[in-house]
Design an enzyme around this catalytic site. Structure first.
Site, PDB file in Angstrom:
ATOM      1  N   ASP A  10       0.824  -1.212   0.000  1.00  0.00           N
ATOM      2  CA  ASP A  10       0.000   0.000   0.000  1.00  0.00           C
ATOM      3  C   ASP A  10       0.861   1.265   0.000  1.00  0.00           C
ATOM      4  O   ASP A  10       1.663   1.473   0.921  1.00  0.00           O
ATOM      5  CB  ASP A  10      -0.908   0.033   1.244  1.00  0.00           C
ATOM      6  N   GLU A  41      -4.601   2.241  -2.326  1.00  0.00           N
ATOM      7  CA  GLU A  41      -5.789   2.769  -1.640  1.00  0.00           C
ATOM      8  C   GLU A  41      -5.480   3.807  -0.559  1.00  0.00           C
ATOM      9  O   GLU A  41      -6.386   4.477  -0.094  1.00  0.00           O
ATOM     10  CB  GLU A  41      -6.618   1.622  -1.035  1.00  0.00           C
ATOM     11  N   HIS A  69     -10.636   1.512   1.627  1.00  0.00           N
ATOM     12  CA  HIS A  69     -10.748   2.976   1.537  1.00  0.00           C
ATOM     13  C   HIS A  69     -11.081   3.464   0.137  1.00  0.00           C
ATOM     14  O   HIS A  69     -10.946   4.654  -0.149  1.00  0.00           O
ATOM     15  CB  HIS A  69      -9.440   3.625   2.011  1.00  0.00           C
ATOM     16  N   HIS A 151      -7.073  -7.939   0.113  1.00  0.00           N
ATOM     17  CA  HIS A 151      -6.925  -6.800   1.022  1.00  0.00           C
ATOM     18  C   HIS A 151      -7.700  -7.122   2.295  1.00  0.00           C
ATOM     19  O   HIS A 151      -8.941  -7.048   2.323  1.00  0.00           O
ATOM     20  CB  HIS A 151      -7.482  -5.549   0.339  1.00  0.00           C
TER      21      HIS A 151
END
Ligand code: FE2
Length: 259
Positions: A10, A41, A69, A151
Site C-alpha cells: 500500500d 488505496e 478505503h 486486502h
C-alpha cells in the site's frame, strides 16, 4: 518463460508516492520485472484521487489495486469506470463503479488476470464472500496467469485464501496491514503466497501515521485527524517468479528498501 511479477504494498500519502517514483523503475530494471501491481488505496491517506492513480502509473505500475478505503475519495468513482487498469475489490456487494477483475496483455501475448478481493474479518460486513467470489473469477476469467491481491486485516483469513487458491492461481498476496510479513513462500501445489506485502511510506511511523497520534488513540484521547509521519520512507514488495509453461510459481522473494 519465467514471468517476474512485482507486487508492491500500500502506497501511503505523498511521501509514499514520491518514494515509489524514486525507486520502482530501478527495482523493475534490476530484477527484470515484467508486470507490476501496486496497491494504491492509501495514496490520499485514505482513498486515492485520479491524479494520484496517474502518478502510480507514471512511476511504473501496470495495474493498481484498492481496498476498504476505495470510496473515501469519491472523485475516483468515474475514473474506476473509465480506466480498466485500476481495480477495486471484486466482492463489493452491489452497485458500485469500477471492476475487481481485469485481464491484461503480458509478454508473448500472455493473458495476465488480476483479481482484487477484500476480507470480512474486522472489516465492514457489507461484502460478498471473497472465497466464493474468487471461485467465480478463477473459473470464468479467461486468463493464463492469475494474480490475487487479498486486502484483509486478519492473517488467518489471508492464509486461508492462499491455501484455498493453491494450485488454481499463480500468486496470492495480502495487503492492508502495512506491516510486511516474513512468510513469502510457495504453497504445495505451486501458488506463491505472502500474508502481507507491507507498504510504501514513512518508515518511522505507525502504519504510516505519526506515532504520537496512534498512541493518543490507544490512550483514549480525543479523536484527531491522522497526519502522515515525516522522515525517510521504505518500500516493501515481493517478486513472484512464475513458470508460465507449468503454471506454477517457482520463487517468491521479498524486495524491501529502506531509505
Ligand atoms: Fe486498507
Amino acid at each position: 518463460m519465467i514471468l517476474n511479477v512485482l507486487a508492491v504494498g500500500d502506497v501511503v500519502g505523498e511521501s509514499g508516492l514520491d518514494c515509489l517514483e524514486r525507486r520502482l523503475r530501478s527495482i523493475k530494471r534490476h530484477k527484470d520485472i515484467h508486470f507490476t501491481v501496486v496497491n494504491g488505496e492509501n495514496a490520499s491517506g485514505v482513498g486515492i484521487l485520479p491524479r494520484q492513480a496517474q502518478a502510480i502509473f507514471d512511476a511504473g505500475a501496470d495495474v493498481i489495486t484498492l481496498g476498504n478505503h476505495t470510496w473515501n475519495r469519491l472523485q475516483i468513482a468515474d475514473y474506476l469506470d473509465e480506466n480498466p487498469y485500476i481495480l477495486r475489490p471484486a466482492n463489493y456487494t452491489s452497485r458500485v463503479p469500477g471492476r475487481g477483475w481485469g485481464v491484461y496483455e503480458g509478454p508473448r501475448g500472455l493473458r495476465i488476470g488480476v483479481l482484487n478481493l477484500i476480507g470480512r474479518c474486522e472489516m465492514d460486513c457489507n461484502f460478498d464472500n471473497p472465497f466464493t467470489a474468487a471461485d467465480h473469477w478463477v473459473k470464468n476469467g479467461g486468463a493464463d496467469v492469475i494474480l490475487v491481491d487479498f486486502h484483509a486485516e486478519a492473517t488467518s483469513e489471508k492464509g486461508a485464501m492462499g491455501w484455498y487458491l493453491d494450485g488454481r492461481v499463480q500468486a496470492v498476496w495480502g495487503t492492508h496491514t502495512h506491516v510486511p510479513t516474513a512468510d513469502a513462500q510457495i504453497l504445495p501445489k505451486g501458488t506463491g503466497f505472502v500474508t502481507d506485502l507491507g507498504m510504501v511510506g514513512p518508515a518511522r511511523s505507525v502504519l504510516g501515521i505519526r506515532p504520537q497520534q496512534a498512541i493518543n488513540r490507544f490512550l483514549g484521547g480525543l479523536p484527531q485527524r491522522y497526519e502522515q509521519a515525516d522522515g525517510p520512507c521504505k518500500l516493501n514488495s515481493v517478486c513472484f517468479s512464475i513458470d508460465t509453461a507449468r503454471g506454477v510459481c517457482v520463487a517468491a522473494e521479498r524486495l524491501d528498501i529502506e531509505e
